[in-house]
Design a protein around this motif. Structure first.
Motif, PDB file in Angstrom:
ATOM      1  N   UNK A 251     -18.282  15.363  -1.283  1.00 42.13           N
ATOM      2  CA  UNK A 251     -18.343  15.204   0.163  1.00 42.13           C
ATOM      3  C   UNK A 251     -17.623  13.944   0.627  1.00 42.13           C
ATOM      4  N   UNK A 252     -17.702  12.885  -0.174  1.00 38.62           N
ATOM      5  CA  UNK A 252     -17.074  11.612   0.170  1.00 38.62           C
ATOM      6  C   UNK A 252     -16.162  11.149  -0.968  1.00 38.62           C
ATOM      7  N   UNK A 253     -15.322  10.162  -0.659  1.00 36.20           N
ATOM      8  CA  UNK A 253     -14.443   9.606  -1.689  1.00 36.20           C
ATOM      9  C   UNK A 253     -15.250   9.029  -2.840  1.00 36.20           C
ATOM     10  N   UNK A 254     -16.442   8.536  -2.560  1.00 31.82           N
ATOM     11  CA  UNK A 254     -17.289   7.996  -3.621  1.00 31.82           C
ATOM     12  C   UNK A 254     -17.639   9.067  -4.647  1.00 31.82           C
ATOM     13  N   UNK A 255     -17.741  10.314  -4.219  1.00 32.80           N
ATOM     14  CA  UNK A 255     -18.020  11.399  -5.151  1.00 32.80           C
ATOM     15  C   UNK A 255     -16.817  11.640  -6.067  1.00 32.80           C
ATOM     16  N   UNK A 256     -15.619  11.504  -5.507  1.00 34.63           N
ATOM     17  CA  UNK A 256     -14.399  11.610  -6.314  1.00 34.63           C
ATOM     18  C   UNK A 256     -14.405  10.522  -7.384  1.00 34.63           C
ATOM     19  N   UNK A 257     -14.718   9.294  -6.984  1.00 33.42           N
ATOM     20  CA  UNK A 257     -14.745   8.163  -7.917  1.00 33.42           C
ATOM     21  C   UNK A 257     -15.758   8.404  -9.029  1.00 33.42           C
ATOM     22  N   UNK A 258     -16.951   8.865  -8.680  1.00 28.70           N
ATOM     23  CA  UNK A 258     -17.994   9.096  -9.692  1.00 28.70           C
ATOM     24  C   UNK A 258     -17.528  10.098 -10.750  1.00 28.70           C
ATOM     25  N   UNK A 284     -10.370  11.712   1.603  1.00 36.64           N
ATOM     26  CA  UNK A 284     -10.786  11.592   0.212  1.00 36.64           C
ATOM     27  C   UNK A 284      -9.779  10.771  -0.594  1.00 36.64           C
ATOM     28  N   UNK A 285      -8.499  11.034  -0.380  1.00 39.88           N
ATOM     29  CA  UNK A 285      -7.463  10.304  -1.113  1.00 39.88           C
ATOM     30  C   UNK A 285      -7.437   8.837  -0.695  1.00 39.88           C
ATOM     31  N   UNK A 286      -7.499   8.591   0.615  1.00 44.10           N
ATOM     32  CA  UNK A 286      -7.474   7.215   1.114  1.00 44.10           C
ATOM     33  C   UNK A 286      -8.699   6.434   0.648  1.00 44.10           C
ATOM     34  N   UNK A 287      -9.842   7.105   0.603  1.00 41.38           N
ATOM     35  CA  UNK A 287     -11.057   6.449   0.136  1.00 41.38           C
ATOM     36  C   UNK A 287     -10.967   6.068  -1.331  1.00 41.38           C
ATOM     37  N   UNK A 288     -10.370   6.954  -2.132  1.00 39.49           N
ATOM     38  CA  UNK A 288     -10.158   6.651  -3.546  1.00 39.49           C
ATOM     39  C   UNK A 288      -9.240   5.430  -3.686  1.00 39.49           C
ATOM     40  N   UNK A 289      -8.170   5.424  -2.924  1.00 41.46           N
ATOM     41  CA  UNK A 289      -7.220   4.309  -2.987  1.00 41.46           C
ATOM     42  C   UNK A 289      -7.881   2.994  -2.569  1.00 41.46           C
ATOM     43  N   UNK A 290      -8.712   3.050  -1.542  1.00 38.99           N
ATOM     44  CA  UNK A 290      -9.411   1.848  -1.073  1.00 38.99           C
ATOM     45  C   UNK A 290     -10.357   1.319  -2.152  1.00 38.99           C
ATOM     46  N   UNK A 291     -11.088   2.219  -2.799  1.00 34.59           N
ATOM     47  CA  UNK A 291     -12.001   1.794  -3.867  1.00 34.59           C
ATOM     48  C   UNK A 291     -11.234   1.149  -5.015  1.00 34.59           C
ATOM     49  N   UNK A 292     -10.107   1.736  -5.382  1.00 40.25           N
ATOM     50  CA  UNK A 292      -9.296   1.178  -6.466  1.00 40.25           C
ATOM     51  C   UNK A 292      -8.788  -0.219  -6.103  1.00 40.25           C
ATOM     52  N   UNK A 293      -8.404  -0.397  -4.855  1.00 43.53           N
ATOM     53  CA  UNK A 293      -7.922  -1.708  -4.412  1.00 43.53           C
ATOM     54  C   UNK A 293      -9.033  -2.747  -4.510  1.00 43.53           C
ATOM     55  N   UNK A 294     -10.227  -2.386  -4.040  1.00 42.93           N
ATOM     56  CA  UNK A 294     -11.348  -3.329  -4.050  1.00 42.93           C
ATOM     57  C   UNK A 294     -11.771  -3.706  -5.462  1.00 42.93           C
ATOM     58  N   UNK A 295     -11.603  -2.762  -6.400  1.00 42.59           N
ATOM     59  CA  UNK A 295     -12.015  -3.024  -7.778  1.00 42.59           C
ATOM     60  C   UNK A 295     -10.830  -3.397  -8.674  1.00 42.59           C
ATOM     61  N   UNK A 296      -9.674  -3.569  -8.058  1.00 37.74           N
ATOM     62  CA  UNK A 296      -8.478  -4.061  -8.746  1.00 37.74           C
ATOM     63  C   UNK A 296      -8.025  -3.160  -9.896  1.00 37.74           C
ATOM     64  N   UNK A 297      -8.042  -1.854  -9.635  1.00 40.73           N
ATOM     65  CA  UNK A 297      -7.476  -0.895 -10.578  1.00 40.73           C
ATOM     66  C   UNK A 297      -6.114  -0.464 -10.052  1.00 40.73           C
ATOM     67  N   UNK A 298      -5.095  -0.573 -10.888  1.00 42.13           N
ATOM     68  CA  UNK A 298      -3.743  -0.217 -10.457  1.00 42.13           C
ATOM     69  C   UNK A 298      -3.430   1.254 -10.696  1.00 42.13           C
ATOM     70  N   UNK A 299      -4.139   1.879 -11.648  1.00 43.55           N
ATOM     71  CA  UNK A 299      -3.917   3.286 -11.964  1.00 43.55           C
ATOM     72  C   UNK A 299      -5.256   3.990 -12.151  1.00 43.55           C
ATOM     73  N   UNK A 300      -5.232   5.284 -12.019  1.00 44.31           N
ATOM     74  CA  UNK A 300      -6.442   6.080 -12.244  1.00 44.31           C
ATOM     75  C   UNK A 300      -6.853   6.020 -13.713  1.00 44.31           C
ATOM     76  N   UNK A 301      -5.876   5.988 -14.594  1.00 43.21           N
ATOM     77  CA  UNK A 301      -6.183   5.962 -16.026  1.00 43.21           C
ATOM     78  C   UNK A 301      -6.969   4.724 -16.444  1.00 43.21           C
ATOM     79  N   UNK A 302      -6.871   3.646 -15.669  1.00 41.30           N
ATOM     80  CA  UNK A 302      -7.572   2.415 -16.033  1.00 41.30           C
ATOM     81  C   UNK A 302      -9.091   2.549 -15.943  1.00 41.30           C
ATOM     82  N   UNK A 303      -9.567   3.456 -15.109  1.00 39.77           N
ATOM     83  CA  UNK A 303     -11.023   3.575 -14.984  1.00 39.77           C
ATOM     84  C   UNK A 303     -11.550   4.977 -15.298  1.00 39.77           C
ATOM     85  N   UNK A 304     -10.656   5.910 -15.517  1.00 37.82           N
ATOM     86  CA  UNK A 304     -11.121   7.258 -15.841  1.00 37.82           C
ATOM     87  C   UNK A 304     -11.944   7.234 -17.130  1.00 37.82           C
ATOM     88  N   UNK A 305     -13.133   7.785 -17.075  1.00 39.35           N
ATOM     89  CA  UNK A 305     -13.968   7.896 -18.260  1.00 39.35           C
ATOM     90  C   UNK A 305     -14.689   6.630 -18.666  1.00 39.35           C
TER      91      UNK A 305
END
Length: 339
Positions: A251-258, A284-305
């Motif tokens: 429902x939210x970008x936070x769900x995508x992140x989880x 959803x995409x913008x929310x994911x990007x915002x979360x990555x910026x706040x947590x200083x992840x440059x790529x999805x692979x850095x936090x996946x899993x």
């Protein structure tokens, strides 16, 4: 910032995928989803029952006129090869036009429970330009004598048969109701699945107590439903090289992140896009990007899993510990509610 991800061997611009649903029934609908930013689109499903009804209609028509004069024979289907024309032809045509209209992968979806003509149709969809095929094996046996082993064997037969004839990537959307969903998932990969979509939603009917009737019922998913697929994605992520797609409860970008933290390669959504419109994918995409910026992840692979179950963990003991801890927490939280 790099939001790109790999799914079924395909490179996607981001991990938000529009799953099979009413918004992908037209080329314009697919264009709207892509314009809103999704990384790929799964077309609405072609259903076995649709093709079967057409088969039965054509067969009945042919049999009813089999004694008619010979000159009329050209009016009827000439062979069984023509049996899947009509609804199947329209679907194949839609996939062809959609794939040509957008610059992201278009994935065809086949929903059925028997071998039937799915092998041939899968090949036609691949030839039409589908980047991949998603097999939605919706098999809910109403016969109480059917064994779990029979259900599992049937799934594996379908995947094996389709795998033998198509070269494009193959994903399987499976149910959570196997006796051992994790083991079944690994068997499907061994049978030829390149990816797994967790999970299909079982749609139970509603009982109308005024009319005393049983009515089919479809409800959009809720965020709570994400917990089950997220649990199994976390359990599988370290034990297979197959792609893992998450679906339900987004429902939210936070769900995508989880889901990504649990180990998903892509996160699919239909309900949120139906509720809010195709343009909601941008949120959803913008929310994911915002979360990555706040947590200083440059790529999805850095936090996946990052929160997937460790490969060397005693998964059963871990699950049991979480279960007990959850109940203990509930006992303290709810037990004091009426004091």
């Amino acid at each position: 910032m790099d939001l790109s991800t790999k799914y079924l061997g395909l490179t996607l611009r981001n991990p938000v995928v529009a799953s099979a649903g009413p918004l992908s029934q037209t080329v314009d609908g697919v264009r709207d989803l892509v314009a809103a930013g999704v990384g790929a689109v799964v077309m609405y499903s072609l259903f076995e029952e649709q093709v079967r009804r057409e088969l039965e209609r054509d067969l009945h028509l042919e049999q009813a006129h089999q004694d008619s004069f010979a000159e009329a024979s050209s009016y009827f289907p000439a062979s069984s090869e023509a049996a899947d024309r009509g609804v199947a032809d329209a679907y194949v045509g839609l996939v062809r036009r959609a794939a040509a209209a957008v610059d992201v992968p278009v994935i065809a979806s086949i929903n059925g429970s028997s071998l039937g003509g799915w092998v041939e149709i899968a090949q036609r969809l691949a030839d039409a330009g589908a980047a991949a095929i998603e097999l939605n094996i919706y098999l809910a046996p109403g016969n109480v004598s059917v064994t779990g082993a029979d259900v599992e064997r049937h799934h594996l037969q379908i995947v094996t048969a389709v795998r033998q004839v198509v070269e494009v990537p193959l994903a399987v959307k499976l149910s959570p109701f196997f006796s051992s969903p994790g083991q079944m998932a690994l068997q499907l990969v061994e049978a030829g699945a390149d990816g797994l979509v967790l999970f299909n939603r079982s749609l139970q009917p509603e009982i109308d107590i005024e009319t005393l009737a049983v009515r089919p019922s479809v409800a959009l998913s809720t965020r709570f439903e994400a917990r089950l697929p997220r649990t199994w994605i976390a359990a599988l992520a370290r034990h297979t090289h197959a792609s893992l797609a998450a679906t339900s409860g987004v429902e939210e970008a936070s769900d995508v992140v989880r889901y990504l933290l649990a180990g998903a390669d892509v996160v699919m959504s239909t309900s949120a896009l139906v509720r809010h419109g195709a343009g909601y994918a941008h949120h959803l995409v913008a929310g994911l990007q915002d979360w990555m910026t706040r947590h200083e992840f440059a790529t999805v692979d850095q936090f996946r899993g990052l929160l997937a179950t460790p490969a060397d963990a005693d998964a059963q003991a871990l699950a049991r510990a979480g279960y007990v801890a959850g109940l203990e927490g509930a006992r303290h939280a709810f037990g004091s509610a009426h004091r």
